[in-house]
Enzyme design. Sequence first.
Site, PDB file in Angstrom:
ATOM      1  N   THR A  83       0.825  -1.210   0.000  1.00 30.45           N
ATOM      2  CA  THR A  83       0.000   0.000   0.000  1.00 30.45           C
ATOM      3  C   THR A  83       0.861   1.263   0.000  1.00 30.45           C
ATOM      4  OG1 THR A  83      -1.686  -1.210   1.224  1.00 30.45           O
ATOM      5  CG2 THR A  83      -1.857   1.190   1.216  1.00 30.45           C
ATOM      6  N   TYR A  87     -11.587  -6.144  -5.618  1.00 31.47           N
ATOM      7  CA  TYR A  87     -12.610  -5.335  -6.283  1.00 31.47           C
ATOM      8  C   TYR A  87     -14.010  -5.781  -5.858  1.00 31.47           C
ATOM      9  CZ  TYR A  87     -15.543  -3.078  -9.726  1.00 31.47           C
ATOM     10  OH  TYR A  87     -16.531  -2.330 -10.315  1.00 31.47           O
ATOM     11  N   LYS A 106       0.410 -10.067   7.532  1.00 29.92           N
ATOM     12  CA  LYS A 106       0.515  -8.673   7.948  1.00 29.92           C
ATOM     13  C   LYS A 106      -0.883  -8.178   8.294  1.00 29.92           C
ATOM     14  CE  LYS A 106       1.638  -3.963   6.489  1.00 29.92           C
ATOM     15  NZ  LYS A 106       1.953  -3.049   5.366  1.00 29.92           N
ATOM     16  N   TYR A 151      -2.224 -10.680   3.528  1.00 29.55           N
ATOM     17  CA  TYR A 151      -2.245  -9.236   3.779  1.00 29.55           C
ATOM     18  C   TYR A 151      -3.662  -8.827   4.145  1.00 29.55           C
ATOM     19  CZ  TYR A 151      -1.046  -4.275   2.935  1.00 29.55           C
ATOM     20  OH  TYR A 151      -0.825  -2.917   3.060  1.00 29.55           O
TER      21      TYR A 151
END
Length: 312
Positions: free
Chosen positions: A64, A127, A187, A157
């Site tokens: 990110t 999405y 994470k 993630y």
Amino acid sequence: MDTAVKTAPAAGATQGLRGMGFRGVLSPALTPFTADLEPDRPAFVGFCNWLLEQGANGLAVFGTTSEANSLSLRERMSLLEHLVERGIPAAKLMPGTGASNLPDAIELTRHALALGAGGVLVLPPFYYKNMPEDGIYAYYAAIIDKVGRPDLKLYLYHIPQMSGVAIAPSLIARLRRGYGAVIAGLKDSSGVWDNVALLLREFPEMAIFPASEKFLLAALKLGAAGCISATANFQVANIRRLIDTPDGEARVRLDGEVGRIRSVFEQYPLVPALKAAVAALLKQDSWRIVRPPFAPLPEEQRRALLGALGLG
């Protein structure tokens, strides 16, 4: 005041963190751009080297904070190749290889492993929302099956506030049952301590990395592998020192300073703020450039940020 520029701890100083593979502090390296919004390759290599010199145990590139989803597939692959060709140790790289479509995620993962990356950090398909767990499981299973390499180390993630897709404990348990140690870690960027603590309790065999250093000390006590924090672009040396310092007054002081700096950045749009701070720290104004849809930090906010960081 302590700033990001610190002497790195001695090599191998990070001890006592569970598991093999990645541990300690990983920096999700910012991606520099030129004035025409192309990735600045020399600056990227230089910055990644600087982060390692400052004490980063690894580099979680193309997540990110790296503006990865503003980069094309070819840009991500080419930049990763460039890092390795210019001497960044591939084993220290945990590139983001998740995508909204399965073929891109498979291609990015294959490419990273072919270069020797130590692991990959994989977003869920982000999405379509409200997808059944079976669909999210099938996405990860297809990546693992089609990549087909026993050396794959896949780190999940979890960043539901951005992806819109949560990685539930039940999904993690299914993936671990099906693929064992290939599902190497996670994470947690949710910003929810209760979720971090739950994962650490439920999956002690996995390398769990909170994304906020505010949780770091408490997470380490529960067996966390370290942290993967956006502000490790600015204060990686202090985060590394915090991990490596034994419990005591010095660690408490470091924890307070690391948390204070994190709190400063949380008052601003994170990526533009980090780029403004790195530009001031490295005295390279081009670091302020972001690729749309991000916009540079407005001048008034930039001055306030740098003042709070002692760079004004």
